[in-house]
Design a protein around this motif. Structure first.
Motif, PDB file in Angstrom:
ATOM      1  N   ARG A 157       0.814  -1.221   0.000  1.00  0.00           N
ATOM      2  CA  ARG A 157       0.000   0.000   0.000  1.00  0.00           C
ATOM      3  C   ARG A 157       0.848   1.272   0.000  1.00  0.00           C
ATOM      4  NH1 ARG A 157      -4.504  -1.665   4.633  1.00  0.00           N
ATOM      5  NH2 ARG A 157      -5.622  -3.228   3.375  1.00  0.00           N
ATOM      6  N   GLN A 158       1.926   1.263   0.789  1.00  0.00           N
ATOM      7  CA  GLN A 158       2.704   2.485   0.979  1.00  0.00           C
ATOM      8  C   GLN A 158       4.119   2.411   0.409  1.00  0.00           C
ATOM      9  OE1 GLN A 158       2.631   3.568   5.175  1.00  0.00           O
ATOM     10  NE2 GLN A 158       0.578   2.723   5.449  1.00  0.00           N
ATOM     11  N   GLY A 159       4.497   1.254  -0.093  1.00  0.00           N
ATOM     12  CA  GLY A 159       5.873   1.069  -0.542  1.00  0.00           C
ATOM     13  C   GLY A 159       6.744   0.615   0.623  1.00  0.00           C
ATOM     14  N   LEU A 160       7.966   0.201   0.304  1.00  0.00           N
ATOM     15  CA  LEU A 160       8.862  -0.320   1.344  1.00  0.00           C
ATOM     16  C   LEU A 160       9.206   0.727   2.398  1.00  0.00           C
ATOM     17  CD1 LEU A 160      11.286  -2.476  -0.848  1.00  0.00           C
ATOM     18  CD2 LEU A 160       9.419  -3.278   0.618  1.00  0.00           C
ATOM     19  N   LEU A 161       9.222   1.999   2.007  1.00  0.00           N
ATOM     20  CA  LEU A 161       9.524   3.057   2.973  1.00  0.00           C
ATOM     21  C   LEU A 161       8.448   3.161   4.051  1.00  0.00           C
ATOM     22  CD1 LEU A 161      10.953   5.905   0.718  1.00  0.00           C
ATOM     23  CD2 LEU A 161      12.193   4.463   2.330  1.00  0.00           C
ATOM     24  N   GLY A 162       7.268   2.602   3.778  1.00  0.00           N
ATOM     25  CA  GLY A 162       6.218   2.618   4.781  1.00  0.00           C
ATOM     26  C   GLY A 162       6.549   1.760   5.989  1.00  0.00           C
ATOM     27  N   LEU A 163       7.566   0.904   5.859  1.00  0.00           N
ATOM     28  CA  LEU A 163       7.975   0.029   6.968  1.00  0.00           C
ATOM     29  C   LEU A 163       9.018   0.669   7.868  1.00  0.00           C
ATOM     30  CD1 LEU A 163       8.301  -3.312   4.965  1.00  0.00           C
ATOM     31  CD2 LEU A 163       6.423  -2.654   6.477  1.00  0.00           C
ATOM     32  N   LYS A 179      17.699  -5.717  11.701  1.00  0.00           N
ATOM     33  CA  LYS A 179      18.625  -5.589  10.579  1.00  0.00           C
ATOM     34  C   LYS A 179      17.967  -5.988   9.270  1.00  0.00           C
ATOM     35  CE  LYS A 179      23.052  -7.258   8.770  1.00  0.00           C
ATOM     36  NZ  LYS A 179      24.274  -8.046   9.036  1.00  0.00           N
ATOM     37  N   GLY A 180      17.232  -7.103   9.273  1.00  0.00           N
ATOM     38  CA  GLY A 180      16.573  -7.555   8.052  1.00  0.00           C
ATOM     39  C   GLY A 180      15.549  -6.565   7.551  1.00  0.00           C
ATOM     40  N   LEU A 181      14.763  -6.021   8.468  1.00  0.00           N
ATOM     41  CA  LEU A 181      13.740  -5.050   8.083  1.00  0.00           C
ATOM     42  C   LEU A 181      14.371  -3.771   7.552  1.00  0.00           C
ATOM     43  CD1 LEU A 181      10.677  -5.145   8.085  1.00  0.00           C
ATOM     44  CD2 LEU A 181      10.690  -4.019  10.314  1.00  0.00           C
ATOM     45  N   GLN A 182      15.495  -3.376   8.139  1.00  0.00           N
ATOM     46  CA  GLN A 182      16.190  -2.171   7.662  1.00  0.00           C
ATOM     47  C   GLN A 182      16.722  -2.371   6.243  1.00  0.00           C
ATOM     48  OE1 GLN A 182      16.693   0.965   9.496  1.00  0.00           O
ATOM     49  NE2 GLN A 182      16.919   1.375   7.306  1.00  0.00           N
ATOM     50  N   LEU A 183      17.249  -3.554   5.969  1.00  0.00           N
ATOM     51  CA  LEU A 183      17.716  -3.851   4.610  1.00  0.00           C
ATOM     52  C   LEU A 183      16.560  -3.768   3.614  1.00  0.00           C
ATOM     53  CD1 LEU A 183      20.083  -6.896   5.293  1.00  0.00           C
ATOM     54  CD2 LEU A 183      20.772  -4.592   4.626  1.00  0.00           C
ATOM     55  N   LEU A 184      15.410  -4.227   4.043  1.00  0.00           N
ATOM     56  CA  LEU A 184      14.223  -4.180   3.181  1.00  0.00           C
ATOM     57  C   LEU A 184      13.821  -2.735   2.910  1.00  0.00           C
ATOM     58  CD1 LEU A 184      12.173  -6.158   1.870  1.00  0.00           C
ATOM     59  CD2 LEU A 184      10.770  -5.895   3.921  1.00  0.00           C
ATOM     60  N   VAL A 185      13.800  -1.917   3.942  1.00  0.00           N
ATOM     61  CA  VAL A 185      13.442  -0.502   3.801  1.00  0.00           C
ATOM     62  C   VAL A 185      14.442   0.230   2.920  1.00  0.00           C
ATOM     63  CG1 VAL A 185      13.209   1.685   5.060  1.00  0.00           C
ATOM     64  CG2 VAL A 185      12.175  -0.408   5.979  1.00  0.00           C
ATOM     65  N   ASP A 186      15.706  -0.148   3.033  1.00  0.00           N
ATOM     66  CA  ASP A 186      16.759   0.508   2.244  1.00  0.00           C
ATOM     67  C   ASP A 186      16.709   0.132   0.761  1.00  0.00           C
ATOM     68  OD1 ASP A 186      17.642   1.758   4.513  1.00  0.00           O
ATOM     69  OD2 ASP A 186      19.282   0.349   4.897  1.00  0.00           O
ATOM     70  N   GLY A 187      15.836  -0.799   0.403  1.00  0.00           N
ATOM     71  CA  GLY A 187      15.693  -1.175  -0.998  1.00  0.00           C
ATOM     72  C   GLY A 187      16.784  -2.077  -1.523  1.00  0.00           C
TER      73      GLY A 187
END
Length: 246
Positions: free
Chosen positions: A90-96, A110-118
């Motif tokens: 809905r909001q894109g990865l930056l929404g996390l 760490k894993g979630l941050q890697l996801l947010v960083d694209g």
């Protein structure tokens, strides 16, 4: 809290104390300062030579997992991953991004941050699997501390018994000391065999089970991250990750 481990430790102690009383040996027969020094202190000395300081410290840092293993709720984690997937669609990865700092587990954060960083999905998988492998290797190395103690203790118990018998042989001229001396000599054997089979080896086995469960949960988390990175449907992600449930 793992109640089975508590019950097991209680029964281990009860079996020694109760067995000694039922056999007529009494509680006093289970205490021998000399046997304690030879077996327990000797086992500790051997394992200090056997392992590195970092692994030794880590072993005693994770030993509480026998009674209180790390919190684990795979079903709740799947629900969390599905929720993240819905937000990402809905909001894109930056929404996390707001969810990153809310994570208590450094691995998840760490894993979630890697996801947010694209970061590319395969790069995320590679980095997280390296992290998981290092964590698992360090934890398994810590279990070998207790396995080593389980190997050394019985041998040191035999050494204690032999030393006790040597002392008895020196007092053959005084029959009044023979019975007590022989009993004290075999106390070291009890210390060695009992500590190995009722404490050290069971602790190592229990920790291995906890580590295996944690690793499985980490693998599920990694698969969930990759699925989110690929933009898969949240319902499909939930169905795929359900295979990790016991």
């Amino acid at each position: 809290m793992d109640r089975l481990s508590l019950i097991g430790l209680f029964l281990a102690l009860a079996s020694l104390v109760g067995g000694s009383i039922l056999k007529g040996a009494g509680l006093s027969s289970l205490w021998s300062p000399a046997a304690f020094v030879i077996v327990i202190i000797g086992t500790l000395a051997a394992i200090l030579v056997h392992t590195s300081p970092a692994i030794f410290r880590h072993a005693f840092r994770i030993v509480p997992w026998v009674i209180r293993p790390p919190a684990s709720n795979r079903r709740r984690l799947i629900e969390q991953i599905v929720e993240w997937s819905t937000i990402a669609r809905r909001q894109g990865l930056l929404g996390l991004e707001a969810h990153v700092e809310a994570q208590d587990d450094p691995f998840v954060r760490k894993g979630l941050q890697l996801l947010v960083d694209g970061v590319e999905p395969e790069a995320i998988r590679r980095m997280m699997e390296i992290e998981l492998g290092s964590e698992e290797q360090r934890n398994l190395a810590a279990t070998k501390v207790f396995e080593g103690m389980g190997i050394y203790a019985p041998t040191l118990g035999i050494i204690g018994a032999v030393l006790g018998l040597i002392a008895v042989m020196k007092n053959l001229a005084d029959p009044s000391k023979l019975g007590h001396g022989i009993a004290a000599a075999f106390t070291a054997t009890i210390y060695g065999i009992a500590s190995a089979n009722l404490l050290f080896l069971p602790i190592a086995a229990k920790l291995k089970g906890v580590i295996a469960g944690t690793t499985r949960e980490r693998e599920m988390f990694i698969e969930g991250l990759i699925s989110i990175a690929h933009g898969e449907n949240p319902r499909n992600i939930e169905n795929n990750l359900s295979g990790f449930l016991d």
